[in-house]
Design a protein around this motif. Structure first.
Motif, PDB file in Angstrom:
ATOM      1  N   GLU A  46      77.929  81.231  -2.390  1.00 51.81           N
ATOM      2  CA  GLU A  46      79.358  81.086  -2.654  1.00 51.81           C
ATOM      3  C   GLU A  46      80.153  82.153  -1.903  1.00 51.81           C
ATOM      4  OE1 GLU A  46      82.444  78.962  -4.490  1.00 51.81           O
ATOM      5  OE2 GLU A  46      80.298  78.564  -4.373  1.00 51.81           O
ATOM      6  N   LEU A  47      79.623  83.365  -1.881  1.00 54.19           N
ATOM      7  CA  LEU A  47      80.305  84.462  -1.194  1.00 54.19           C
ATOM      8  C   LEU A  47      80.355  84.218   0.311  1.00 54.19           C
ATOM      9  CD1 LEU A  47      81.687  87.212  -1.429  1.00 54.19           C
ATOM     10  CD2 LEU A  47      79.409  88.288  -1.306  1.00 54.19           C
ATOM     11  N   MET A  48      79.269  83.709   0.875  1.00 54.95           N
ATOM     12  CA  MET A  48      79.249  83.427   2.314  1.00 54.95           C
ATOM     13  C   MET A  48      80.221  82.324   2.683  1.00 54.95           C
ATOM     14  SD  MET A  48      75.323  83.860   3.686  1.00 54.95           S
ATOM     15  CE  MET A  48      74.572  82.793   2.457  1.00 54.95           C
ATOM     16  N   ASN A  49      80.482  81.404   1.750  1.00 53.43           N
ATOM     17  CA  ASN A  49      81.471  80.369   2.014  1.00 53.43           C
ATOM     18  C   ASN A  49      82.874  80.949   2.164  1.00 53.43           C
ATOM     19  OD1 ASN A  49      79.767  78.114   2.030  1.00 53.43           O
ATOM     20  ND2 ASN A  49      79.843  77.917  -0.197  1.00 53.43           N
ATOM     21  N   GLY A  51      76.085  87.718   6.525  1.00 52.97           N
ATOM     22  CA  GLY A  51      74.835  86.993   6.598  1.00 52.97           C
ATOM     23  C   GLY A  51      74.188  86.959   5.227  1.00 52.97           C
ATOM     24  N   PRO A  52      73.082  86.210   5.076  1.00 56.30           N
ATOM     25  CA  PRO A  52      72.442  86.077   3.758  1.00 56.30           C
ATOM     26  C   PRO A  52      72.037  87.408   3.129  1.00 56.30           C
ATOM     27  CG  PRO A  52      71.601  84.424   5.282  1.00 56.30           C
ATOM     28  CD  PRO A  52      72.451  85.346   6.096  1.00 56.30           C
ATOM     29  N   LEU A  63      75.612  92.541  -1.734  1.00 58.87           N
ATOM     30  CA  LEU A  63      76.879  92.664  -2.453  1.00 58.87           C
ATOM     31  C   LEU A  63      76.807  92.001  -3.824  1.00 58.87           C
ATOM     32  CD1 LEU A  63      79.507  92.071   0.390  1.00 58.87           C
ATOM     33  CD2 LEU A  63      78.569  94.222  -0.459  1.00 58.87           C
ATOM     34  N   CYS A  64      76.086  90.897  -3.909  1.00 56.54           N
ATOM     35  CA  CYS A  64      75.944  90.223  -5.209  1.00 56.54           C
ATOM     36  C   CYS A  64      75.071  91.036  -6.161  1.00 56.54           C
ATOM     37  CB  CYS A  64      75.390  88.821  -5.015  1.00 56.54           C
ATOM     38  SG  CYS A  64      76.580  87.682  -4.255  1.00 56.54           S
ATOM     39  N   TRP A  65      74.027  91.665  -5.645  1.00 54.24           N
ATOM     40  CA  TRP A  65      73.235  92.573  -6.483  1.00 54.24           C
ATOM     41  C   TRP A  65      74.126  93.693  -7.014  1.00 54.24           C
ATOM     42  CZ3 TRP A  65      68.883  91.885  -8.874  1.00 54.24           C
ATOM     43  CH2 TRP A  65      67.887  91.075  -8.335  1.00 54.24           C
ATOM     44  N   ALA A  66      74.977  94.232  -6.133  1.00 49.51           N
ATOM     45  CA  ALA A  66      75.872  95.310  -6.555  1.00 49.51           C
ATOM     46  C   ALA A  66      76.842  94.827  -7.633  1.00 49.51           C
ATOM     47  CB  ALA A  66      76.638  95.849  -5.352  1.00 49.51           C
ATOM     48  N   ALA A  67      77.360  93.599  -7.468  1.00 47.98           N
ATOM     49  CA  ALA A  67      78.250  93.052  -8.491  1.00 47.98           C
ATOM     50  C   ALA A  67      77.521  92.884  -9.817  1.00 47.98           C
ATOM     51  CB  ALA A  67      78.822  91.712  -8.026  1.00 47.98           C
ATOM     52  N   MET A  68      76.271  92.429  -9.760  1.00 47.23           N
ATOM     53  CA  MET A  68      75.498  92.295 -10.986  1.00 47.23           C
ATOM     54  C   MET A  68      75.297  93.647 -11.656  1.00 47.23           C
ATOM     55  SD  MET A  68      71.780  90.500 -11.679  1.00 47.23           S
ATOM     56  CE  MET A  68      72.405  88.826 -11.751  1.00 47.23           C
TER      57      MET A  68
END
Length: 391
Positions: A137-140, A146-147, A153-158
């Motif tokens: 979703e973030l890459m969209n 990149g993946p 960044l998603c790990w950091a948000a979690m």
């Protein structure tokens, strides 16, 4: 309503009571009879719902994962095309779930190791799948990612959401969720360093470290790699080049060793924090200095990672209050500086923000999927600065 239709509600109620007890006393400090007594039933009656205590913990933690999955599905199904509004709904939904079920995040962080290997793998699998969904979703929305960077960044948000488990500070529920969502939003907008800049190597020094220092270093590395309970005094002695029983000449127990590691890490942070305070021109510069110091200590040795791991519950009883004081004094310095740099934050909000920044560094430095990134130290600094809104 039939008894069959009521059973799931009763099961959830029992699990909720158990979660409160696990959080207050620790997993090993709670027995089936304690849970039954809290519910006003007998032990055998509890076994009608759960096979054992481990099954209760699994029910609670898997339920927490399910709530995150539901929040994600609800946010991402609301529109056909991905856009910023979906991400906002997702952040707010996860933030609200984190605040509402703060105990679940704490149980996973501190007691999750007591699950069966199968349940641990199941939670890891589903959590990783969630992260993959978020990353796509973030890459969209961000074509520059990149993946691997999106996943970081998603790990950091979690970690921002999970930071509610490492402290008990709170504000009004609505404001709490808004603040967490804002901190996670800052993380997802971070521009990661385009070039890998490695930290300068720490000087090795001259001479041979004392036997005590060798034991401490060996124990910290083993605890970090294998976990406290999987390491014996014989293992520590062998790593330090001495016989296992000889370790007892320096430390009375493994718990004493763990406490010494934590004290040394804490003292290093406090001393460096004082150096930063005295050499900084303003609060923002001081906060950047604290970030540099924290990341350097965290990535330079295993001491700090061990100190803030789930193994911290194994400190000797007499060590706990002093180590907690050191940690609180250290965090208080960050909170004071952040409050002065950003007067709009009240002290509780500043503390929540500081814990989110520190938790990102702690979590990512020990997350296998990301901690081998060559520029991780620089990335941690950028992420922590973003959470503290220093850019």
């Amino acid at each position: 309503m039939s008894s069959t239709s009521r059973r799931p509600d009763r099961k959830s109620q029992l699990a909720g009571l158990a979660a409160e007890l696990f959080r207050a006393r620790g997993y090993h400090g709670v027995g089936i009879n304690d849970i039954a007594a809290a519910a006003g039933i007998t032990g055998p009656a509890l076994y009608r719902h759960f096979a054992d205590k481990q099954a209760i913990l699994a029910y609670v933690l898997l339920g927490g994962v399910q709530e995150m999955e539901d929040a994600t599905a609800a946010a991402l199904s609301s529109l056909r095309r991905p856009d910023g509004a979906q991400v906002e709904r997702l952040l707010r939904g996860i933030a609200e779930a984190s605040v509402e079920r703060r105990d679940v995040a704490a149980l996973w962080r501190w007691e999750g190791r007591h699950l069966s290997p199968e349940d641990q793998r199941e939670i890891a699998r589903r959590s990783t799948a969630l992260l993959s969904t978020w990353a796509k979703e973030l890459m969209n929305l961000r074509a520059d990612l990149g993946p691997a960077d999106a996943e970081l960044l998603c790990w950091a948000a979690m970690s921002v959401f999970g930071s509610v488990s490492v402290h008990r500070t709170s504000v009004a529920r609505k404001r709490f969720a808004e603040l967490l969502a804002e901190l996670a939003r800052r993380v997802l907008h971070v521009r990661l360093p385009s070039e890998v800049v490695e930290d300068e190597p720490v000087p090795v020094g001259v001479g041979v470290p004392s036997r005590r220092e060798q034991i401490l270093s060996a124990a910290a590395e083993l605890f970090h790699r294998k976990g406290f309970h999987a390491v014996s005094m014989e293992d520590i002695g062998a790593a330090a080049g001495i016989a296992g029983p000889s370790v007892y000449r320096h430390f009375s127990s493994k718990a004493a060793l763990l406490g010494a590691i934590a004290r040394r890490a804490g003292d290093r942070l406090l001393l460096d924090a004082e150096r930063v305070r005295l050499s900084s021109a303003d609060e923002t510069e001081a906060l950047r200095g604290l970030i540099d110091s924290y990341v350097r200590v965290l990535t330079g040795s295993a001491e700090l990672a061990v100190s803030f791991s789930a193994d911290a519950v194994n400190y000797a009883e007499e060590e706990g209050p002093e180590l907690l004081r050191i940690q609180r004094d250290y965090v208080a310095q960050w909170v004071s500086l952040l409050g002065a740099a950003q007067p709009a934050l009240n002290p509780r909000e500043a503390k929540i923000t500081v814990h989110a920044a520190l938790t990102i560094a702690n979590d990512l430095s020990r997350t296998r999927r990301v901690n081998s990134r060559p520029g991780l130290a620089a990335e941690l600094r950028v992420l922590m600065a973003a959470v503290l809104d220093l850019d």
